[in-house]
Scaffold this motif. Structure first.
Motif, short mmCIF file in Angstrom:
data_model
loop_
_atom_site.label_atom_id
_atom_site.label_comp_id
_atom_site.label_asym_id
_atom_site.label_seq_id
_atom_site.Cartn_x
_atom_site.Cartn_y
_atom_site.Cartn_z
N LEU A 15 -6.28 1.60 -9.11
CA LEU A 15 -7.45 2.46 -9.16
C LEU A 15 -7.09 3.95 -9.06
CD1 LEU A 15 -9.88 0.37 -6.95
CD2 LEU A 15 -10.32 1.05 -9.31
N LYS A 16 -5.84 4.21 -8.71
CA LYS A 16 -5.34 5.59 -8.56
C LYS A 16 -6.09 6.36 -7.48
CE LYS A 16 -3.86 5.90 -13.40
NZ LYS A 16 -4.23 4.52 -13.79
N LYS A 17 -6.56 5.64 -6.45
CA LYS A 17 -7.21 6.28 -5.31
C LYS A 17 -7.28 5.29 -4.17
CE LYS A 17 -11.83 5.26 -7.16
NZ LYS A 17 -13.13 5.85 -7.59
N GLU A 18 -7.50 5.81 -2.96
CA GLU A 18 -7.54 4.96 -1.78
C GLU A 18 -8.93 4.35 -1.63
OE1 GLU A 18 -5.09 4.28 0.56
OE2 GLU A 18 -3.62 5.29 -0.72
N VAL A 19 -9.06 3.07 -1.95
CA VAL A 19 -10.33 2.38 -1.77
C VAL A 19 -10.21 1.24 -0.76
CG1 VAL A 19 -11.19 2.93 -4.07
CG2 VAL A 19 -9.87 0.84 -3.73
N GLN A 20 -8.98 0.78 -0.53
CA GLN A 20 -8.74 -0.28 0.43
C GLN A 20 -7.80 0.21 1.52
OE1 GLN A 20 -11.08 -2.38 -0.08
NE2 GLN A 20 -10.01 -4.29 -0.57
N ALA A 21 -8.14 -0.11 2.78
CA ALA A 21 -7.27 0.26 3.89
C ALA A 21 -5.99 -0.56 3.82
CB ALA A 21 -7.98 0.00 5.22
N THR A 22 -4.88 0.08 4.12
CA THR A 22 -3.59 -0.60 4.11
C THR A 22 -2.87 -0.33 5.41
OG1 THR A 22 -2.47 1.31 3.09
CG2 THR A 22 -3.37 -0.35 1.60
N GLY A 23 -1.89 -1.17 5.72
CA GLY A 23 -1.09 -0.99 6.94
C GLY A 23 0.37 -1.09 6.61
N GLY A 24 1.19 -0.42 7.38
CA GLY A 24 2.63 -0.48 7.17
C GLY A 24 3.20 -1.80 7.62
N ASN A 25 4.48 -2.00 7.39
CA ASN A 25 5.15 -3.23 7.78
C ASN A 25 5.36 -3.27 9.29
OD1 ASN A 25 5.27 -3.94 5.16
ND2 ASN A 25 7.48 -3.66 4.92
N ARG A 26 5.21 -4.47 9.88
CA ARG A 26 5.53 -4.66 11.28
C ARG A 26 7.06 -4.67 11.44
NH1 ARG A 26 1.45 -8.95 11.00
NH2 ARG A 26 3.16 -10.43 10.83
N GLU A 27 7.55 -4.02 12.45
CA GLU A 27 8.98 -3.98 12.65
C GLU A 27 9.54 -5.35 13.05
OE1 GLU A 27 9.97 -1.00 15.44
OE2 GLU A 27 9.23 0.67 14.21
N SER A 28 8.71 -6.20 13.67
CA SER A 28 9.19 -7.48 14.18
C SER A 28 9.60 -8.44 13.08
CB SER A 28 8.12 -8.15 15.06
OG SER A 28 6.93 -8.33 14.31
N ASP A 29 8.82 -8.47 11.97
CA ASP A 29 9.13 -9.44 10.92
C ASP A 29 9.10 -8.86 9.52
OD1 ASP A 29 6.45 -9.03 10.59
OD2 ASP A 29 5.82 -11.04 11.15
N GLY A 30 8.84 -7.58 9.40
CA GLY A 30 8.86 -6.96 8.08
C GLY A 30 7.62 -7.21 7.25
N LYS A 31 6.63 -7.92 7.81
CA LYS A 31 5.41 -8.22 7.06
C LYS A 31 4.42 -7.07 7.16
CE LYS A 31 5.49 -13.27 7.48
NZ LYS A 31 4.73 -14.47 7.92
N GLY A 32 3.62 -6.91 6.10
CA GLY A 32 2.58 -5.90 6.14
C GLY A 32 1.45 -6.34 7.06
N ARG A 33 0.69 -5.37 7.53
CA ARG A 33 -0.44 -5.69 8.40
C ARG A 33 -1.65 -6.05 7.56
NH1 ARG A 33 2.11 -1.27 10.82
NH2 ARG A 33 2.84 -1.66 12.95
N HIS A 34 -2.35 -7.11 7.97
CA HIS A 34 -3.53 -7.58 7.26
C HIS A 34 -4.67 -6.57 7.41
CE1 HIS A 34 -6.73 -10.13 5.83
NE2 HIS A 34 -7.34 -10.06 6.99
N LYS A 35 -5.28 -6.17 6.31
CA LYS A 35 -6.36 -5.18 6.37
C LYS A 35 -7.64 -5.67 5.68
CE LYS A 35 -4.59 -1.65 8.59
NZ LYS A 35 -5.21 -1.10 9.78
N THR A 36 -7.53 -6.33 4.51
CA THR A 36 -8.71 -6.72 3.76
C THR A 36 -9.45 -7.85 4.46
OG1 THR A 36 -7.61 -6.12 1.69
CG2 THR A 36 -9.54 -7.53 1.52
N THR A 37 -10.76 -7.69 4.65
CA THR A 37 -11.57 -8.72 5.31
C THR A 37 -12.70 -9.22 4.42
OG1 THR A 37 -12.97 -6.99 6.30
CG2 THR A 37 -11.10 -7.78 7.60
N VAL A 38 -12.98 -8.54 3.31
CA VAL A 38 -14.09 -8.91 2.43
C VAL A 38 -13.58 -8.98 0.99
CG1 VAL A 38 -16.35 -8.24 1.54
CG2 VAL A 38 -15.79 -7.82 3.94
N ARG A 39 -13.98 -10.03 0.27
CA ARG A 39 -13.66 -10.09 -1.16
C ARG A 39 -14.51 -9.04 -1.88
NH1 ARG A 39 -13.86 -15.45 0.44
NH2 ARG A 39 -11.78 -16.38 0.43
#
Length: 364
Positions: A223-247
């Motif tokens: 979309l070339k713009k911020e419409v969904q919240a995002t999170g950085g990777n967790r240091e413990s396991d390298g996984k991104g943080r879950h942000k989306t809660t609604v389809r």
């Protein structure tokens, strides 16, 4: 902004054709009078739905009739709306026929499926370099997507974290079974040009994958713009943080439609096993050479599938996953049949009670 009738409408408007409307939908809508309005569900908030119409984006609830039969719209559904001008509201009174239905099995006694999205042309199965990468999970996703009628595409996100992303693609060659596999980095916005072939105007793409693989980051990049919240990777396991809660359904600048989904914690195959033959076509082809037509590929003599494992042609892990999914599908089907029988008994119980009540009234 309000219309002349007092209905609450958001100003951005689209033509129905921009939303994926076609002749078959127009034909299905013909039976409704001029008071009704067609639209497409863009998101759901418990009992309230956001619907995009040619008048703008509106909010609506499902009618009592839909509630009684347990029929609820999903994101991507085309629905029939009844405006209530005096109240400034809309009510969804029907769901138009679905071209494709993307669903998954959910825990429960009735073995029913959960509809995740509808009228999807392509599903981007998003995984990522790192701990999330799991070819067995991808096989599950492929079975579900093939069953839906949509076309799957596998996206390996965070390719910038690998020194050799091509080797990761090669490792999926058997599991992918001819499905396109594309390495991208949504954060670095690399490889996204390869997705353009699936994002033509009026077509709908859904994103699925576990939490933290970068689906929301990909949405923002497209979309070339911020419409969904995002999170950085967790240091413990390298996984991104879950942000989306609604389809939610988004419309790209080029006219393509994209549905973002929350991360799927459970990937049940549901009651539809039609996608198994495509997701595991190699095993299905091998099974044709088994001595017994009902071979379960476990301990039966003359099993061509197990022979392929012994010869190193078929990985044991792939066969194990196929057998596991097949057993889950059988169990889900049994639950669905039991649930259908229970609903039928309940229906006839209601009919019998109504008949007795009528008999009592006649006696009076």
């Amino acid at each position: 902004m309000n219309s002349d009738s007092g209905e609450k409408i958001r100003p951005q408007k689209y033509k129905l054709e921009d939303l994926g409307w076609d002749d078959s939908l127009a034909s299905a809508f013909e039976k409704y009078g001029g008071s009704y309005v067609p639209g497409r569900v863009s998101s759901r908030h418990k009992t309230v739905f956001d619907v995009i119409t040619c008048r703008g984006s509106v909010q609506a609830g499902a009618s009592g009739a839909l509630h009684r039969i347990g029929k609820f719209p999903a994101v991507g559904d085309f629905v029939v709306l009844l405006p209530v001008p005096e109240a400034g509201t809309y009510t969804i009174v029907d769901i138009l026929p679905r071209k494709t239905v993307f669903s998954r099995g959910v825990p429960g006694k009735d073995g029913s499926d959960q509809v995740i999205a509808a009228n999807i042309d392509t599903v981007f199965i998003v995984t990522a370099i790192g701990p999330d990468f799991n070819s067995r999970r991808i096989e599950r996703y492929l079975a579900i997507v093939h069953s839906s009628g949509a076309k799957p595409v596998i996206l390996i996100n965070k390719a910038d974290l690998s020194e050799d992303p091509d080797s990761v693609i090669d490792s999926l060659s058997l599991s992918a079974s001819g499905v396109p596999v594309i390495a991208i980095s949504a954060l670095m916005q690399s490889g996204l040009s390869q997705l353009e072939q699936f994002l033509s105007p009026g077509t709908t793409v859904a994103l699925i994958g576990s939490s933290g693989v970068g689906k929301s980051t990909l949405i923002n990049a497209l979309l070339k713009k911020e419409v969904q919240a995002t999170g950085g990777n967790r240091e413990s396991d390298g996984k991104g943080r879950h942000k989306t809660t609604v389809r939610q359904l988004f419309i790209l600048d080029n006219g393509a439609l994209v549905i973002d989904n929350p991360g799927l914690r459970e990937v049940g195959p549901g009651t539809s096993g039609s996608g198994m033959s495509e997701a595991f076509h190699d095993i299905i082809e091998l099974a044709a050479g088994c001595r017994f037509s009902d071979c379960r590929h476990e301990n039966e003599p003359g099993c061509a599938v197990r022979k392929a494992v012994e010869d190193g042609v078929l990985p044991q892990e792939r066969l194990d996953n196929y057998l596991r999914l097949s057993r889950e599908l059988e169990f889900q089907q049994e639950k669905a049949e039991i649930g259908s029988a229970r609903l039928e008994r309940k229906r006839w119980k209601g009919i019998s009670k109504a008949a007795r009540d009528i008999g009592e009234l006649k006696k009076r």
